[in-house]
Motif scaffolding. Sequence first.
Motif, mmCIF file in Angstrom:
data_model
loop_
_atom_site.group_PDB
_atom_site.id
_atom_site.type_symbol
_atom_site.label_atom_id
_atom_site.label_comp_id
_atom_site.label_asym_id
_atom_site.label_seq_id
_atom_site.Cartn_x
_atom_site.Cartn_y
_atom_site.Cartn_z
ATOM 1 N N TYR A 2 37.148 17.196 -34.831
ATOM 2 C CA TYR A 2 37.266 16.547 -36.134
ATOM 3 C C TYR A 2 36.905 15.064 -36.036
ATOM 4 O O TYR A 2 37.242 14.402 -35.065
ATOM 5 C CB TYR A 2 38.697 16.667 -36.659
ATOM 6 C CG TYR A 2 38.995 18.040 -37.211
ATOM 7 C CD1 TYR A 2 38.628 18.368 -38.517
ATOM 8 C CD2 TYR A 2 39.642 18.995 -36.431
ATOM 9 C CE1 TYR A 2 38.899 19.624 -39.029
ATOM 10 C CE2 TYR A 2 39.906 20.259 -36.936
ATOM 11 C CZ TYR A 2 39.541 20.572 -38.233
ATOM 12 O OH TYR A 2 39.803 21.816 -38.730
ATOM 13 N N ASN A 4 37.591 11.569 -37.896
ATOM 14 C CA ASN A 4 38.529 10.952 -38.819
ATOM 15 C C ASN A 4 37.783 10.192 -39.920
ATOM 16 O O ASN A 4 36.918 9.372 -39.645
ATOM 17 C CB ASN A 4 39.410 10.003 -37.994
ATOM 18 C CG ASN A 4 40.467 9.361 -38.828
ATOM 19 O OD1 ASN A 4 40.752 9.815 -39.938
ATOM 20 N ND2 ASN A 4 41.050 8.300 -38.313
ATOM 21 N N ASN A 6 39.562 8.647 -42.375
ATOM 22 C CA ASN A 6 40.574 7.726 -42.902
ATOM 23 C C ASN A 6 40.098 6.287 -42.994
ATOM 24 O O ASN A 6 40.405 5.571 -43.936
ATOM 25 C CB ASN A 6 41.784 7.738 -41.963
ATOM 26 C CG ASN A 6 42.895 8.580 -42.563
ATOM 27 O OD1 ASN A 6 42.947 8.747 -43.772
ATOM 28 N ND2 ASN A 6 43.753 9.108 -41.721
ATOM 29 N N LYS A 87 32.728 16.876 -51.446
ATOM 30 C CA LYS A 87 34.188 16.798 -51.366
ATOM 31 C C LYS A 87 34.848 18.077 -51.869
ATOM 32 O O LYS A 87 35.876 18.508 -51.355
ATOM 33 C CB LYS A 87 34.684 15.596 -52.165
ATOM 34 C CG LYS A 87 34.386 14.277 -51.484
ATOM 35 C CD LYS A 87 34.902 13.112 -52.287
ATOM 36 C CE LYS A 87 34.526 11.805 -51.596
ATOM 37 N NZ LYS A 87 34.836 10.643 -52.437
ATOM 38 N N MET A 90 35.533 20.587 -49.229
ATOM 39 C CA MET A 90 36.353 20.197 -48.075
ATOM 40 C C MET A 90 37.826 20.498 -48.326
ATOM 41 O O MET A 90 38.327 20.297 -49.428
ATOM 42 C CB MET A 90 36.183 18.699 -47.788
ATOM 43 C CG MET A 90 34.776 18.336 -47.335
ATOM 44 S SD MET A 90 34.532 16.547 -47.259
ATOM 45 C CE MET A 90 35.558 16.120 -45.847
ATOM 46 N N GLU A 91 38.469 20.962 -47.259
ATOM 47 C CA GLU A 91 39.893 21.253 -47.374
ATOM 48 C C GLU A 91 40.708 19.963 -47.307
ATOM 49 O O GLU A 91 41.725 19.821 -47.966
ATOM 50 C CB GLU A 91 40.327 22.162 -46.229
ATOM 51 C CG GLU A 91 40.448 23.617 -46.646
ATOM 52 C CD GLU A 91 40.671 24.517 -45.450
ATOM 53 O OE1 GLU A 91 41.608 24.233 -44.671
ATOM 54 O OE2 GLU A 91 39.912 25.496 -45.305
ATOM 55 N N ASP A 92 40.226 19.069 -46.467
ATOM 56 C CA ASP A 92 40.964 17.836 -46.222
ATOM 57 C C ASP A 92 39.968 16.674 -46.248
ATOM 58 O O ASP A 92 39.030 16.639 -45.456
ATOM 59 C CB ASP A 92 41.614 17.948 -44.828
ATOM 60 C CG ASP A 92 42.504 16.756 -44.529
ATOM 61 O OD1 ASP A 92 42.390 15.728 -45.241
ATOM 62 O OD2 ASP A 92 43.297 16.852 -43.582
ATOM 63 N N LEU A 93 40.152 15.754 -47.156
ATOM 64 C CA LEU A 93 39.188 14.651 -47.310
ATOM 65 C C LEU A 93 39.372 13.567 -46.253
ATOM 66 O O LEU A 93 38.633 12.598 -46.226
ATOM 67 C CB LEU A 93 39.311 14.034 -48.712
ATOM 68 C CG LEU A 93 38.894 14.945 -49.873
ATOM 69 C CD1 LEU A 93 39.036 14.218 -51.201
ATOM 70 C CD2 LEU A 93 37.465 15.446 -49.699
ATOM 71 N N GLU A 94 40.352 13.749 -45.377
ATOM 72 C CA GLU A 94 40.601 12.709 -44.383
ATOM 73 C C GLU A 94 39.979 13.032 -43.031
ATOM 74 O O GLU A 94 39.978 12.216 -42.134
ATOM 75 C CB GLU A 94 42.104 12.498 -44.222
ATOM 76 C CG GLU A 94 42.753 12.195 -45.558
ATOM 77 C CD GLU A 94 43.961 11.315 -45.418
ATOM 78 O OE1 GLU A 94 44.718 11.538 -44.458
ATOM 79 O OE2 GLU A 94 44.134 10.419 -46.254
ATOM 80 N N LYS A 95 39.481 14.250 -42.900
ATOM 81 C CA LYS A 95 38.815 14.583 -41.640
ATOM 82 C C LYS A 95 37.679 15.566 -41.870
ATOM 83 O O LYS A 95 37.696 16.370 -42.797
ATOM 84 C CB LYS A 95 39.812 15.114 -40.612
ATOM 85 C CG LYS A 95 40.631 16.283 -41.075
ATOM 86 C CD LYS A 95 41.677 16.630 -40.032
ATOM 87 C CE LYS A 95 42.431 17.890 -40.444
ATOM 88 N NZ LYS A 95 43.432 18.317 -39.490
#
Length: 156
Positions: A2, A4, A6, A87, A90-95
């Motif tokens: 992954y 990051n 963030n 976006k 994506m499941e998680d926008l932070e990774k």
Amino acid sequence: MYINLNDLGDIGGKKTVSMEIEIADLNFRDQEVEVKDNIELEIEIFHTRDSFIIEGEMEVNLVLSCSRCLKNYQTSSVIELSEEILKKDMEDLEKLFIDEIIVDNIILSLPIKTLCSEECNGLCPQCGQNLNEGECDCEIENIDPRLQKLKEFYDD
Ligand SMILES: [Zn+2]
Ligand SMILES: [Zn+2]
């Protein structure tokens, strides 16, 4: 692996990623593709309103098997990367999961016909001798089937 997201900042933000990634061997069109060494990834990630954009390249060392002589050979190539990940997908926008993008791009870069060299002589269709390593004693008659019929006619 992954990455990051963030620290990418708000829309308009970007970051440079330079890393080595280990990828498992692939299986493509029944061919085992060995991924030798780690992949060296050099990319920039841009944060846009609806997506993350990846631009950059990766250096990949692969072991492929020649479609003519069946021997393994090593190739080293630099593959350009240009991807947009929406976006909404994506499941998680932070990774960001990067492995799939890498594997897809490796597969896209594979030649349709793998050849250890343009001049590869292949195998003898009769005895299987690797003709790059030496001649065999087979006499291969390459007679056009139509001529073959004529030959039989005259032989009778
Ligand atoms: Zn070959
Ligand atoms: Zn032969």
